[in-house]
Design a protein around this motif. Sequence first.
Motif, PDB file in Angstrom:
ATOM      1  N   ALA A   7       0.834  -1.206   0.000  1.00 32.41           N
ATOM      2  CA  ALA A   7       0.000   0.000   0.000  1.00 32.41           C
ATOM      3  C   ALA A   7       0.865   1.251   0.000  1.00 32.41           C
ATOM      4  O   ALA A   7       0.608   2.201  -0.752  1.00 32.41           O
ATOM      5  CB  ALA A   7      -0.938  -0.006   1.200  1.00 32.41           C
ATOM      6  N   MET A  12      -1.413   3.863  -1.958  1.00 29.07           N
ATOM      7  CA  MET A  12      -2.830   3.522  -1.820  1.00 29.07           C
ATOM      8  C   MET A  12      -3.070   3.144  -0.365  1.00 29.07           C
ATOM      9  O   MET A  12      -2.136   2.971   0.407  1.00 29.07           O
ATOM     10  CB  MET A  12      -3.193   2.331  -2.712  1.00 29.07           C
ATOM     11  N   SER A  13      -4.333   2.992  -0.010  1.00 23.86           N
ATOM     12  CA  SER A  13      -4.670   2.592   1.355  1.00 23.86           C
ATOM     13  C   SER A  13      -4.590   1.069   1.500  1.00 23.86           C
ATOM     14  O   SER A  13      -4.686   0.331   0.512  1.00 23.86           O
ATOM     15  CB  SER A  13      -6.078   3.060   1.705  1.00 23.86           C
ATOM     16  N   TRP A  16      -7.655  -0.599   0.202  1.00 25.25           N
ATOM     17  CA  TRP A  16      -7.648  -0.693  -1.267  1.00 25.25           C
ATOM     18  C   TRP A  16      -6.905  -1.941  -1.699  1.00 25.25           C
ATOM     19  O   TRP A  16      -7.352  -2.654  -2.596  1.00 25.25           O
ATOM     20  CB  TRP A  16      -6.997   0.538  -1.912  1.00 25.25           C
ATOM     21  N   VAL A  17      -5.766  -2.211  -1.070  1.00 24.99           N
ATOM     22  CA  VAL A  17      -4.979  -3.385  -1.446  1.00 24.99           C
ATOM     23  C   VAL A  17      -5.787  -4.659  -1.211  1.00 24.99           C
ATOM     24  O   VAL A  17      -5.833  -5.533  -2.071  1.00 24.99           O
ATOM     25  CB  VAL A  17      -3.637  -3.424  -0.674  1.00 24.99           C
ATOM     26  N   TYR A  18      -6.452  -4.747  -0.063  1.00 25.75           N
ATOM     27  CA  TYR A  18      -7.270  -5.934   0.208  1.00 25.75           C
ATOM     28  C   TYR A  18      -8.437  -6.061  -0.765  1.00 25.75           C
ATOM     29  O   TYR A  18      -8.765  -7.148  -1.222  1.00 25.75           O
ATOM     30  CB  TYR A  18      -7.827  -5.896   1.637  1.00 25.75           C
ATOM     31  N   ARG A  19      -9.075  -4.948  -1.091  1.00 20.13           N
ATOM     32  CA  ARG A  19     -10.306  -4.955  -1.879  1.00 20.13           C
ATOM     33  C   ARG A  19     -10.058  -4.946  -3.384  1.00 20.13           C
ATOM     34  O   ARG A  19     -10.731  -5.646  -4.123  1.00 20.13           O
ATOM     35  CB  ARG A  19     -11.147  -3.749  -1.466  1.00 20.13           C
ATOM     36  N   GLU A  20      -9.101  -4.149  -3.857  1.00 17.09           N
ATOM     37  CA  GLU A  20      -8.991  -3.878  -5.289  1.00 17.09           C
ATOM     38  C   GLU A  20      -7.753  -4.428  -5.981  1.00 17.09           C
ATOM     39  O   GLU A  20      -7.722  -4.461  -7.208  1.00 17.09           O
ATOM     40  CB  GLU A  20      -9.031  -2.355  -5.523  1.00 17.09           C
ATOM     41  N   ALA A  21      -6.728  -4.802  -5.251  1.00 13.08           N
ATOM     42  CA  ALA A  21      -5.484  -5.221  -5.899  1.00 13.08           C
ATOM     43  C   ALA A  21      -5.693  -6.448  -6.787  1.00 13.08           C
ATOM     44  O   ALA A  21      -5.264  -6.458  -7.944  1.00 13.08           O
ATOM     45  CB  ALA A  21      -4.398  -5.490  -4.863  1.00 13.08           C
TER      46      ALA A  21
END
Length: 58
Positions: A7, A12-13, A16-21
């Motif tokens: 992140a 990024m947050s 975001w990494v957990y959800r969108e990566a």
Amino acid sequence: MSVRETAEYLNMSVPWVYREASPAGLVPYRFGSGKNAKLQFKVSDVHAWVKQQRMSAG
């Protein structure tokens, strides 16, 4: 790289990494199962993904 390191590197947050990566094409390595699973990213994969994003944007 840990999720937090990834992140920070991507600016990024952590959520975001957990959800969108993964949907964005950055595939994590999962250690464990369920809610206690730990995600890690290969440094070379993160660098390659960033390079790909730059090329597709330009």
